[in-house]
Design a protein around this motif. Structure first.
Motif, PDB file in Angstrom:
ATOM      1  N   ASN A  55      40.016  57.560 -13.258  1.00  0.00           N
ATOM      2  CA  ASN A  55      39.857  58.561 -12.200  1.00  0.00           C
ATOM      3  C   ASN A  55      39.908  59.986 -12.758  1.00  0.00           C
ATOM      4  N   LYS A  56      39.248  60.212 -13.871  1.00  0.00           N
ATOM      5  CA  LYS A  56      39.194  61.552 -14.442  1.00  0.00           C
ATOM      6  C   LYS A  56      38.015  61.646 -15.402  1.00  0.00           C
ATOM      7  N   CYS A  57      37.659  62.894 -15.732  1.00  0.00           N
ATOM      8  CA  CYS A  57      36.626  63.146 -16.721  1.00  0.00           C
ATOM      9  C   CYS A  57      37.264  63.366 -18.081  1.00  0.00           C
ATOM     10  N   SER A  58      36.609  62.910 -19.111  1.00  0.00           N
ATOM     11  CA  SER A  58      37.067  63.170 -20.470  1.00  0.00           C
ATOM     12  C   SER A  58      35.846  63.358 -21.359  1.00  0.00           C
ATOM     13  N   GLU A  59      36.081  63.958 -22.528  1.00  0.00           N
ATOM     14  CA  GLU A  59      34.982  64.228 -23.446  1.00  0.00           C
ATOM     15  C   GLU A  59      34.498  62.924 -24.086  1.00  0.00           C
ATOM     16  N   TYR A  60      33.185  62.786 -24.149  1.00  0.00           N
ATOM     17  CA  TYR A  60      32.573  61.594 -24.746  1.00  0.00           C
ATOM     18  C   TYR A  60      31.470  62.053 -25.687  1.00  0.00           C
ATOM     19  N   ARG A  61      31.421  61.454 -26.852  1.00  0.00           N
ATOM     20  CA  ARG A  61      30.431  61.836 -27.854  1.00  0.00           C
ATOM     21  C   ARG A  61      29.311  60.792 -27.924  1.00  0.00           C
ATOM     22  N   ILE A  62      28.084  61.241 -27.712  1.00  0.00           N
ATOM     23  CA  ILE A  62      26.905  60.401 -27.911  1.00  0.00           C
ATOM     24  C   ILE A  62      26.365  60.729 -29.301  1.00  0.00           C
TER      25      ILE A  62
END
Length: 410
Positions: free
Chosen positions: A351-358
């Motif tokens: 239930n939150k946003c977090s940094e994700y690396r593509i």
């Protein structure tokens, strides 16, 4: 940055008319963030493959899309997941097919002969595998020259697409917002449909955040009644829970959006004549910047070798064409020159946003491998590696060789 799921903004019927959306999708199995291993994984499972399930999302929610599969992508699918081909052909009311080249290349680097070969082989495999294709051409990276427009007209193509967002603000101000006639050399003209590139980010936000509100609002408030959007079809395969995200976006797209196909020739009557374009407006296809693909010029030697080999195209076999086409892909350069993508990704579980690396895959090495194989084949040496390697990119290459050899024998 939190974004609660389920907060969907729909159209307010009062004061807002129905919007027509033409959703144009570039699908490239060689995308620089989609590794060969992951792409083949998405083709496993027959009718339960990730690709089939992605297609069936559109069928389930009755959402039309204009699907632009590169010829190499179709070759991969036909060899590893033919059930996806069947799904597309069985649903002509959902999937409209447009023309693509075989390789998702940088056409500004191509000779006329190289461009024509790439386009013609792409068209051949599309028309041999898919049943409801219209003669509109989606150029990779929105790169197209006046000479190439002339070639397309000569080969019977009726129209193309442009994304003004890919060009400078000065150029954008001079481009028509509605379909118009784009000029090629020697007095040729082609129907040209400008897409609204700003909608690409709205789609990605819906995908990454499980929230279609911005997508719905941008379409609701759009100044045009018929809106042409553009996006990459492989985007949902690059993030966790991608199919669920795509399905949620489609499910919660506003009922005030009516999806349409690109009109056929008899209905396509909104094309402006050149006299209707402002005197200072662009009548030719703008020249795209190379900066994203040549930031540090690390691939200059590679490009030079390919251009030297391109001079010998007419003397190459179908097998050698397949290797050359795999080597010229724009994502060979993208994977080397472009940085990884950092995004804000919403997780329903947390239930939150977090940094994700593509991350960019190792497409640069794959290109070098293809180039070395091609140089050996031209010299009369056949590396056993070509037949025996179980590396994912080599499995793709063998599938493409098989498809092209079969296509050119028929």
């Amino acid at each position: 940055m939190n974004s609660a799921p389920g907060r969907w903004v729909l159209f307010c019927n009062a004061g807002h008319e129905m919007k027509e959306l033409v959703d144009i999708v570039n699908f490239n199995g060689d995308a620089s963030c989609l590794s060969s291993a992951n792409w083949l994984l998405h083709l496993q499972g027959k009718k339960y493959s990730s690709l089939c399930r992605w297609l069936l999302c559109y069928v389930k929610y009755e959402k039309k899309i204009v699907l632009g599969l590169t010829g190499s992508t179709i070759a991969d699918i036909s060899q590893f997941n033919p059930e996806a081909i069947e799904c597309i052909n069985e649903n002509p009311d959902i999937f409209q097919i447009i023309l693509r080249p075989f390789s998702h290349d940088i056409s500004l680097l191509r000779s006329n002969e190289g461009f024509e070969l790439n386009f013609e082989l792409g068209r051949k495999i599309i028309e041999s595998e898919l049943t409801h294709c219209i003669s509109f051409y989606l150029p990779p990276e929105f790169m197209l020259t006046g000479q190439q427009i002339h070639v397309l007209v000569k080969m019977g193509v009726r129209g193309t697409f442009l994304n003004p967002q890919r060009f400078s603000e000065d150029v954008q101000r001079r481009l028509p917002q509605k379909p118009y006639l784009v000029r090629g050399v020697l007095g040729t003209y082609l129907n040209c449909i400008p897409c609204d590139g700003k909608l690409t980010n709205a789609y990605l936000k819906a995908l990454y955040r499980f929230d279609a509100s911005e997508w719905n609002l941008k379409l609701r408030d759009h100044p045009l009644d018929t809106v042409y959007s553009w996006r990459d079809g492989e985007s949902c395969f690059l993030v966790p829970d991608g199919l669920e995200r795509e399905a949620a976006w489609l499910k919660n797209e506003s009922e005030g959006i009516a999806r349409r196909f690109v009109p056929d020739h008899s209905d396509f009557d909104l094309v402006q004549t050149t006299s209707e374009i402002d005197a200072e407006g662009y009548r030719s296809y703008p020249v795209h910047s190379f900066s994203e693909w040549m930031k540090e010029f690390r691939m200059m030697g590679y490009i030079q070798k390919l251009q030297d080999l391109e001079k010998c195209l007419k003397n190459l076999s179908a097998e050698e064409w397949a290797v050359w086409l795999s080597a010229i892909g724009s994502d060979v350069l993208s994977a080397v020159e472009k940085r990884d993508r950092l995004i804000e990704l919403f997780s329903e579980k947390q239930n939150k946003c977090s940094e994700y690396r593509i991350i960019r895959c190792d497409r640069g090495f794959e290109g070098e491998d293809y180039l070395t194989i091609l140089e050996n084949l031209i010299q009369g040496n056949r590396p056993p590696y070509l037949k025996t390697s179980q590396a994912p990119h080599m499995k793709k290459l063998r599938a493409r060789i098989t498809c092209l050899e079969r296509l050119l024998k028929s």
